[in-house]
Design a protein around this motif. Structure first.
Motif, short mmCIF file in Angstrom:
data_model
loop_
_atom_site.label_atom_id
_atom_site.label_comp_id
_atom_site.label_asym_id
_atom_site.label_seq_id
_atom_site.Cartn_x
_atom_site.Cartn_y
_atom_site.Cartn_z
N UNK A 47 -13.53 4.01 -33.14
CA UNK A 47 -13.92 4.06 -31.73
C UNK A 47 -15.41 3.79 -31.61
N UNK A 48 -15.79 3.32 -30.42
CA UNK A 48 -17.21 3.34 -30.03
C UNK A 48 -17.25 4.02 -28.66
N UNK A 49 -17.97 5.13 -28.58
CA UNK A 49 -18.12 5.85 -27.32
C UNK A 49 -19.41 5.41 -26.65
N UNK A 50 -19.38 5.28 -25.34
CA UNK A 50 -20.57 4.84 -24.59
C UNK A 50 -20.85 5.79 -23.44
N UNK A 51 -22.11 6.12 -23.25
CA UNK A 51 -22.55 6.86 -22.07
C UNK A 51 -23.87 6.26 -21.61
N UNK A 52 -24.01 5.93 -20.34
CA UNK A 52 -25.22 5.28 -19.86
C UNK A 52 -26.31 6.27 -19.47
N UNK A 53 -27.52 5.76 -19.36
CA UNK A 53 -28.56 6.51 -18.67
C UNK A 53 -28.27 6.48 -17.18
#
Length: 584
Positions: A47-53
């Motif tokens: 998996x690659x998890x992403x969370x933005x600023x």
């Protein structure tokens, strides 16, 4: 309601980034992270998890008064590649990386070293079954502590009191959100970490799907574990939905998108002014919280609103009671936006009653004695309700000016949102007039923050002025965590400007040449402090609490196309076709 939905699933980066690409080559970053993970761990990431600023477009220091705000996830983000680690049954569990649920965490930034840690079972009353977990998280702002914080919430929520054990995991972190800029890089790290550990342990698919709102709540609690103590009464649904009466029993996790009109992008600029939080807390954020809460009670008393003796009423609740609003926490519908806007316009005139009687102070600051009298409480009751839990340093309390800001800012948020929605619903046309109106609201917000709430500083005032002179429709300071009881929340950090899309490059050039702290910065160093962005996928200026406006998880598959309008087709490696799960 989106908070109750399962995390959505997509199959390509096109849907994730949509028409983004104003400042970053996303394909290169994803490619590099996946390849580096395989080099370091000898396997492909699962998996690659992403969370933005995040950036707050408008609505400053009004969330803890229970009014809605308008944040947007930005293009820059935190990415965490991860995969389960096989641990042979014969491996010695005394070694940390062999223990159940152990983590090997690495960071692409060379200054951050490899970290190995593992949770340990925690027994209660010497009972045999596991009641919980212990994971050492020192109260230090180190990168791995944000990862641990995300992990602890998953352990606490999904591995307490049962026979299942968490899966050992390897992970690799990278990020493009400038640290310490006020764009919530630390919160992005926590939510990406939470998402990664949920995914690795199978909590996002099958029968155990975690709802979007559950993930937000969990991530909020997780961030407390690195010393960010949230406001004790959650704000209501923030941007994009009509703010509604909210009580502690009211589920606050509601949000809906508010699309910005076309023709403009956001430019974030770091003032490079960092507030000395240890010095400013008592005279800054803590003081504003007290002034805002006491002001709400004093206004309620002046308007004849019945109160419980120790009730901490908020400015939003004052409005609701004046309008005989049905309590949404008890199944009522609450006010619609038009009704709320009308009441706000009327209440703004009422704040004149917060000026101390006979005061000659041009700042209309009340002494402690005057403030106690305005509250209708005894000195002892007042101290217990409003002063016993927080430290402030002040001789005068500017209840009038703070109330003036809160109510006028709450109205500006609704006006901003209405302009956006009306434009989206109207036939496509020239948006120039609307963009100018939005810019004016941002400018008015900055003036109110500087003059009435006094949460700006010389650097932010200068940077917003230079931004307007450089061609921005509007520019204002932005604070991403005003509802978090952390030291600071203003008095430094970033600005956000609404800039004509065709003039972004010239705008950045003008600001970089005229803002003294940017002198000598070029290339990557300059792009770290001033950059363009569009609201990130799934956010559109929408999320509760400013926090967690858009996070996603990507699962490996064969390949991923990019959005062709903004950057050329650059395929990711064959193992990196993705499954994308977004929060909003």
């Amino acid at each position: 309601m989106s908070a109750q939905e399962a995390i959505s699933v997509y199959t390509n980066l096109t849907d994730l980034y949509s028409s983004l690409g104003t400042s970053l080559n996303h394909a290169e970053r994803w490619d590099n992270l996946a390849e580096e993970f395989e080099k370091r761990f000898g396997k492909k990431p699962t998996y690659i998890a992403r969370a933005p600023g995040r950036v707050n477009l408008i609505g400053e220091h009004i969330d803890y008064a229970l009014f809605g705000v308008l944040p947007a996830a930005i293009e820059r983000d935190i990415l965490i590649a991860c995969a389960p680690r096989d641990v042979p049954p014969s491996s010695p569990t005394a070694e940390a990386h062999h223990a159940p649920g152990s983590v090997i965490a690495e960071n692409l930034h060379p200054k951050y070293t490899r970290q190995i840690f593992a949770p340990t079972p925690k027994n209660i009353d010497n009972e045999v079954h596991i009641e919980g977990w212990h994971l050492d998280i020192p109260q230090q702002l180190r990168w791995e502590n944000y990862v641990k914080a995300g992990y602890y919430g998953v352990l606490d929520e999904h591995f307490t009191g049962g026979a299942a054990l968490p899966i050992p995991v390897d992970l690799l972190v990278t990020g493009s959100v400038p640290a310490g800029s006020g764009l919530s890089s630390s919160a992005a790290m926590v939510v990406a970490s939470t998402l990664a550990f949920l995914a690795i342990n199978g909590k996002l698919e099958g029968t155990e799907k975690v709802a979007k709102g559950e993930l937000v709540k969990m991530s909020m609690e997780n961030e407390k574990r690195v010393g960010v103590n949230k406001w004790t009464k959650p704000p209501p649904s923030c941007p994009c939905l009509p703010p509604s009466y909210t009580s502690p029993s009211t589920p606050p996790l509601t949000a809906s998108p508010t699309p910005l009109p076309g023709g403009a992008v956001l430019v974030c600029a770091h003032s490079l002014k960092v507030s000395d939080k240890a010095l400013t807390a008592k005279r800054g954020y803590n003081l504003r919280v007290v002034e805002t809460l006491v002001g709400a009670r004093a206004l309620a008393v002046a308007l004849g609103i019945p109160l419980d003796p120790r009730e901490k009423i908020t400015y939003r609740e004052v409005v609701g009671r004046l309008a005989n609003e049905t309590d949404v926490g008890k199944g009522g519908a609450g006010m619609n936006v038009d009704a709320l806007m009308e009441v706000l316009a009327r209440v703004i005139a009422s704040v004149e009653q917060l000026k101390p009687p006979g005061s000659t102070d041009p700042e209309f600051g009340a002494t402690m004695e005057e403030m106690v009298a305005l509250s209708g409480l005894s000195k002892e009751e007042f101290h217990e309700v409003y002063m016993s839990w927080v430290e402030v340093d002040a001789t005068h309390f500017k209840l009038y000016k703070r109330a003036k800001h809160v109510y006028s800012e709450a109205l500006r948020v609704l006006q901003f949102r209405k302009l956006c929605l009306d434009t989206a619903a109207a036939p496509a046309d020239d948006n120039l007039a609307v963009l100018k109106q939005l810019g004016n609201l941002m400018n008015e917000s900055q003036t109110s923050c500087a003059d009435d709430f006094e949460c700006s500083c010389e650097e932010l005032d200068l940077l917003t002025r230079l931004a307007r002179e450089a061609g921005a429709y509007g520019s204002r300071l932005t604070v991403t965590n005003t509802w978090a009881l952390r030291l600071g929340a203003g008095w430094g950090g970033c600005t956000v400007s609404l800039v004509p899309e065709a003039e972004v490059d010239s705008f950045i050039k003008k600001v970089s040449e005229t803002y003294p702290p940017y002198k000598g910065l070029t290339g990557e160093a300059l792009s770290e402090v001033i950059f363009a962005t569009r609201p990130s996928t799934g956010a559109c200026g929408a999320c509760l609490f400013i926090l967690f406006s858009s996070s996603c998880l990507l699962r490996s598959r064969p390949f991923c196309p990019l959005y062709p309008s903004f950057f050329p087709f650059v395929p990711l490696p064959s193992h990196c076709r993705v499954k994308i799960l977004t929060i909003w």
